[in-house]
Design a protein around this motif. Sequence first.
Motif, PDB file in Angstrom:
ATOM      1  N   GLN A 247      80.070 106.979   8.302  1.00 49.02           N
ATOM      2  CA  GLN A 247      79.997 105.673   8.927  1.00 49.02           C
ATOM      3  C   GLN A 247      80.118 104.626   7.815  1.00 49.02           C
ATOM      4  OE1 GLN A 247      76.276 105.651  11.084  1.00 49.02           O
ATOM      5  NE2 GLN A 247      77.040 107.023  12.691  1.00 49.02           N
ATOM      6  N   ASN A 248      80.486 103.406   8.174  1.00 51.16           N
ATOM      7  CA  ASN A 248      80.635 102.322   7.193  1.00 51.16           C
ATOM      8  C   ASN A 248      81.679 102.678   6.134  1.00 51.16           C
ATOM      9  OD1 ASN A 248      80.348  99.994   5.741  1.00 51.16           O
ATOM     10  ND2 ASN A 248      78.195 100.290   5.201  1.00 51.16           N
ATOM     11  N   ASN A 249      82.898 102.881   6.597  1.00 53.82           N
ATOM     12  CA  ASN A 249      83.991 103.266   5.698  1.00 53.82           C
ATOM     13  C   ASN A 249      84.231 102.257   4.580  1.00 53.82           C
ATOM     14  OD1 ASN A 249      85.314 105.813   6.668  1.00 53.82           O
ATOM     15  ND2 ASN A 249      85.378 104.661   8.585  1.00 53.82           N
ATOM     16  N   ASN A 250      84.112 100.979   4.889  1.00 52.04           N
ATOM     17  CA  ASN A 250      84.358  99.952   3.876  1.00 52.04           C
ATOM     18  C   ASN A 250      83.473 100.134   2.653  1.00 52.04           C
ATOM     19  OD1 ASN A 250      86.252  97.509   4.363  1.00 52.04           O
ATOM     20  ND2 ASN A 250      85.455  97.990   6.399  1.00 52.04           N
ATOM     21  N   PHE A 251      82.215 100.426   2.892  1.00 54.75           N
ATOM     22  CA  PHE A 251      81.261 100.643   1.808  1.00 54.75           C
ATOM     23  C   PHE A 251      81.693 101.813   0.937  1.00 54.75           C
ATOM     24  CE2 PHE A 251      77.569 103.165   0.413  1.00 54.75           C
ATOM     25  CZ  PHE A 251      76.966 102.268  -0.463  1.00 54.75           C
ATOM     26  N   PHE A 252      82.090 102.913   1.574  1.00 53.15           N
ATOM     27  CA  PHE A 252      82.451 104.112   0.818  1.00 53.15           C
ATOM     28  C   PHE A 252      83.786 103.966   0.101  1.00 53.15           C
ATOM     29  CE2 PHE A 252      79.110 105.882   3.442  1.00 53.15           C
ATOM     30  CZ  PHE A 252      78.494 106.794   2.592  1.00 53.15           C
TER      31      PHE A 252
ATOM     32  N   HIS B  12      88.573  98.845  12.634  1.00 51.49           N
ATOM     33  CA  HIS B  12      89.564  97.942  12.030  1.00 51.49           C
ATOM     34  C   HIS B  12      90.441  98.736  11.059  1.00 51.49           C
ATOM     35  CE1 HIS B  12      87.313  94.697  13.872  1.00 51.49           C
ATOM     36  NE2 HIS B  12      86.220  95.150  13.281  1.00 51.49           N
ATOM     37  N   SER B  13      91.170  99.687  11.599  1.00 49.56           N
ATOM     38  CA  SER B  13      91.906 100.639  10.767  1.00 49.56           C
ATOM     39  C   SER B  13      93.009  99.990   9.941  1.00 49.56           C
ATOM     40  CB  SER B  13      92.494 101.745  11.647  1.00 49.56           C
ATOM     41  OG  SER B  13      91.476 102.471  12.288  1.00 49.56           O
ATOM     42  N   ASN B  14      93.720  99.029  10.523  1.00 53.44           N
ATOM     43  CA  ASN B  14      94.779  98.358   9.762  1.00 53.44           C
ATOM     44  C   ASN B  14      94.219  97.657   8.531  1.00 53.44           C
ATOM     45  OD1 ASN B  14      95.855  98.546  12.650  1.00 53.44           O
ATOM     46  ND2 ASN B  14      97.675  97.921  11.517  1.00 53.44           N
ATOM     47  N   SER B  15      93.111  96.950   8.717  1.00 49.63           N
ATOM     48  CA  SER B  15      92.486  96.228   7.601  1.00 49.63           C
ATOM     49  C   SER B  15      91.997  97.186   6.530  1.00 49.63           C
ATOM     50  CB  SER B  15      91.317  95.390   8.117  1.00 49.63           C
ATOM     51  OG  SER B  15      91.763  94.392   9.009  1.00 49.63           O
TER      52      SER B  15
ATOM     53  N   LYS C   9      93.136  97.550   2.662  1.00 47.53           N
ATOM     54  CA  LYS C   9      92.145  97.468   1.585  1.00 47.53           C
ATOM     55  C   LYS C   9      92.323  98.619   0.601  1.00 47.53           C
ATOM     56  CE  LYS C   9      87.154  97.300   0.775  1.00 47.53           C
ATOM     57  NZ  LYS C   9      85.823  97.106   1.397  1.00 47.53           N
ATOM     58  N   ILE C  10      92.519  99.818   1.132  1.00 46.35           N
ATOM     59  CA  ILE C  10      92.734 100.991   0.281  1.00 46.35           C
ATOM     60  C   ILE C  10      94.007 100.812  -0.544  1.00 46.35           C
ATOM     61  CG2 ILE C  10      93.252 103.468   0.307  1.00 46.35           C
ATOM     62  CD1 ILE C  10      91.468 103.637   2.855  1.00 46.35           C
TER      63      ILE C  10
END
Length: 212
Positions: free
Chosen positions: A68-73, A94-97, A101-102
């Motif tokens: 959970q919380n993919n952005n953090f990881f 928010h998969s596109n965003s 980011k990646i």
Amino acid sequence: MLIAPSILAANFGKLEEEIKAICECGCDLVHIDVMDGHFVPNLTIGPVVVESVAKASTKPLDIHLMVQNNNFFVDLFAPFKPKYISFHIEEEKHSNSLAQKIRNYGISPAIVLNPHTSLDSIYYLLEYIDMVLVMSVNPGFGGQKFISNTLDKIKELKDMLEVRNPNCLIEVDGGVSDENILELKKSGVDIAVAGSYIFSGDYKERIKTLRV
């Protein structure tokens, strides 16, 4: 076909030795399963261990987030400059965003599908990612049996990619062995993740049998 041993099946008591061994035996990527104990009922490794893996490996890292919380990881593991960071469509709103980011980190974004998840859920994402990881077992634990209808799913995905993004690779993870590798290749798989199969035998020989 590229081979990515999953270190989930490695001996963590001598992890550095294990990483060096699979690299010397000819793997193409080192697959790292990051589980947070929430998205899946298992807890694996954090940035301290991944940093050690990155230092020991002579091959690119392939980080699979089951969290959970993919952005953090993503922020946590991006400094190790893996080749891929993949995240589950089932968890990300928010998969596109997140994919962008990646990519902004200079890392190839990838999306993951659980066995029950329809390909329709990623149809409009395919042009924004570099790889689709198709789970052929339910995520969380190694050593599971390959789900046979995954082959049909991969074939359907291959047809979708021909239209949406021909350069996008297909990776499969779960129950991969010498018994199904040829069918996976024929179905359109580009990267095979194997844990128990590789680490339960002679690493060099097992990797060789998967390279079809």
